[in-house]
Design an enzyme around this catalytic site. Sequence first.
Site, short mmCIF file in Angstrom:
data_model
loop_
_atom_site.label_atom_id
_atom_site.label_comp_id
_atom_site.label_asym_id
_atom_site.label_seq_id
_atom_site.Cartn_x
_atom_site.Cartn_y
_atom_site.Cartn_z
CD GLU A 90 -2.99 -1.04 0.04
OE1 GLU A 90 -3.46 0.14 0.16
OE2 GLU A 90 -3.30 -1.90 -0.25
CB SER A 479 -46.70 -34.21 42.19
OG SER A 479 -47.96 -34.90 42.03
#
Length: 842
Positions: A90, A479
């Site tokens: 770059e 229950s």
Amino acid sequence: MSHLLRTSRVLAWLFFTGLSVAIIVTSGFYLYLRPGLPAVEQLLDIKLQTPLRVYSEDSRLIAEFGEKRRAPITIEQIPTIQLQAFMAAEDARFYEHFGVDIKGLARAAIELISTGSIQSGGSTITMQVAKNYFLSRDRTFIRKFNEILLALQIERELTKDQILELYLNKIYLGNRAYGIAAAAQVYYDKPINELSLPQMAMLAGLPKAPSAFNPLANPERALIRRNWIIRRMKDLGYITEDASELATSAPLTASYNATDVEVDADYVAEMARSELVRRYGEGAYTDGYVVTLTVNSKNQQTATDALRAGLEAYDRRHGFRGPIGQVDEDTLNERPAEELVVNYPYVASLIPALVTEVSDDDLQVRVHARGLGEAIMPFETMSWARRFKTEDLRGPALEKPSDALARGDVVYVHHRQAEPENRETPTLPSVSLAQVPRVEGALISIDAQTGAIEALAGGYSFRQSKYNRATQAKRQPGSTFKPFLYLTALENGITPASVYNDAPIVFEDDELETAWRPQNSSGQFYGPTRLREALYRSRNIVSIRLLRDVGIENTLDYLRQLKIPADNMPNNLSLSLGSGQLSPMELARGFAVIANGGFDVAPYLIERIEDATGNILYEAPETVLCDEACAARNIETDAIEEPSTEVANTNGEEETPGDTENAASDLVDTEHNNEDVRYMQRLADERSVYILHSMMQDVVRLGTGRRALALGRTDIAGKTGTTNEQKDTWFGGFNHQIATTAWVGFDQPAPLGRREFGASTALPIWIDYMKVALAGMPPQTMPRPNGIVNIRINPETGKRARPGEEGVFELFREEDAPAPIAAEDESSGGSGDGEGLSRQIF
């Protein structure tokens, strides 16, 4: 000579005039654009868009939320050769120029004049930082001029290393990867410092065109770009000739690597995500928050696996519902098998597979499993697959593979564990027939001493259904509700030795079409029964008589005292059979109150929230059980603010599958947000709770929870639960440290089958989880409090045993102990309290 001089003067004047005009125009642009340029120091304060990450309490990644994958790093963490690769690609003169490369700009200008458009930008790394952080990506002259001006400012105010660090953390490198650390993970599943030279060069080639040079989308162009960068690194003196040749000859090794989630915990991840969004809005996905949950990764994975295994086991017991799809013979011959199953999704650990050959001779089926390839399914792995007819009826037993499957069927399979190695010839993978269960379930485990959620599984598969049954499903507890009724009775002077008559009972009610004739699950009646036995044998008739003695309103008030939601509880005797509605979370919290000795519990999931820089934004307060804390600090218990325990939707609106809004509610203690300690007050008499522990331990030792004896522990207590027509099945159990509840049922309530009970569906899931959660933990039993006596009683009458009479020992609160023999009224019957007649006759 004079002509040459005049020409030189004209050219000089033209040059200086052009230069002046250029300076004036440039100055004009600068003066016009400068006020609108951002301050460079903002760069140091900008928050990079970083995803939300959710971790377990032992730092295992559970989930990551956000569109951009990014893991910011410092320049010191980046190898020098990687920095050189990016500069070669770059901006080779990055450390030499002042932010603008004149040669590059001149080249771009010539292209603009000759073609009418900018072909290459001539941008330096500094200019790319200016563009990426502050400017648009429009290819215009004004934007380029802004970029130049801002680059000059950046170079004046930041060091080169700071600029390069900002660049490498911001750039987009394809596949949702922003920054080189994320890209190293996505393409190579490695940290940046473990990449090879060819891999570093590959990453450096991506910023120019992440799509065009992507090694996954376009490997040919990516290879050309990579090798050009490697040769350029050699030309710039970054690497040697030998290193260049070796690197350019290396093959491409990139592959797609998703975020490495370490724990299968989608339901708790979603609960954390919704809480963070509620707190921080959409910034939760981009501001880099790190959330640490209370769940332990091992326990959480075990909870997920145990629930799935339990639901699959139930599903297999009820038969095979057939293939999920079918491929005709022509298509099967014309198209590749992998292509034919690619559109069928994975569900949990189930893999879609196409049956390619059925052999009755050697009792096996050949399949092509998605992502696994060719595999063998032995007949023994499908012998369960009798045809499903109803929940209570299956077809005949299988005799050969073709009784269940045919060529072209698409089914789900499990990948079986690999065969032992050292075989002379390679073998195909082995799979077993499976199917996605229609039944659903949930498991929630809570640290009873602190309220921290140890594990939570809200269903078989979050991808299949986001409905979190652990927090959202309101179901009848059956229950498993009875322990709360029995605790109410113990608090009201009734004892485990109290005798009730388990005999037929009929209730007439004008609102009912017929009389109510409740029964025990066995359909039988057993006569006079002590409460202790009635609980571990889960006798319904005794519970109804007990509620009538205690009083419905009295019981509902006590439930509210225990902070068990009573809004969905019936105001009639069916309350004793668990006909109200509770979520698994609410039931687990109630059992945690019993487990810890009667203290309040506020379940919470989020232990800590940190921002992107590691600052702690929230930390769950320490939980202190209030008996000792209040005494030490002289704090009045009644003055302590009660923390919120709501963890599910309580806004009164109907909850439907798929609606995850408010599923988690506030799983942080918002009332103690700025406090270091959360004081939890006592809700129940510790003596009554201790006695109830003993009674519920008998459920495991002698009653419906006997399967839990497989854990080989002496500190386990619990209660099974099965509702009318087996629509909901439960097991809630605990020791003094951990309370865990499991539920199994259909999302739309329907019978599970006449042979299905809490002990056969929910309890195995609970056992599979608890054997891991309790592994290595010494027995944790509730300490015996003062004020309890142990008295030998007659097991038939519940009264004190006479000398020489057969008896058993029972626990009593001191004030509720049976009267001494000399003072007993032997004609009173019942429990010896003068009020036993109704218990025996009615």
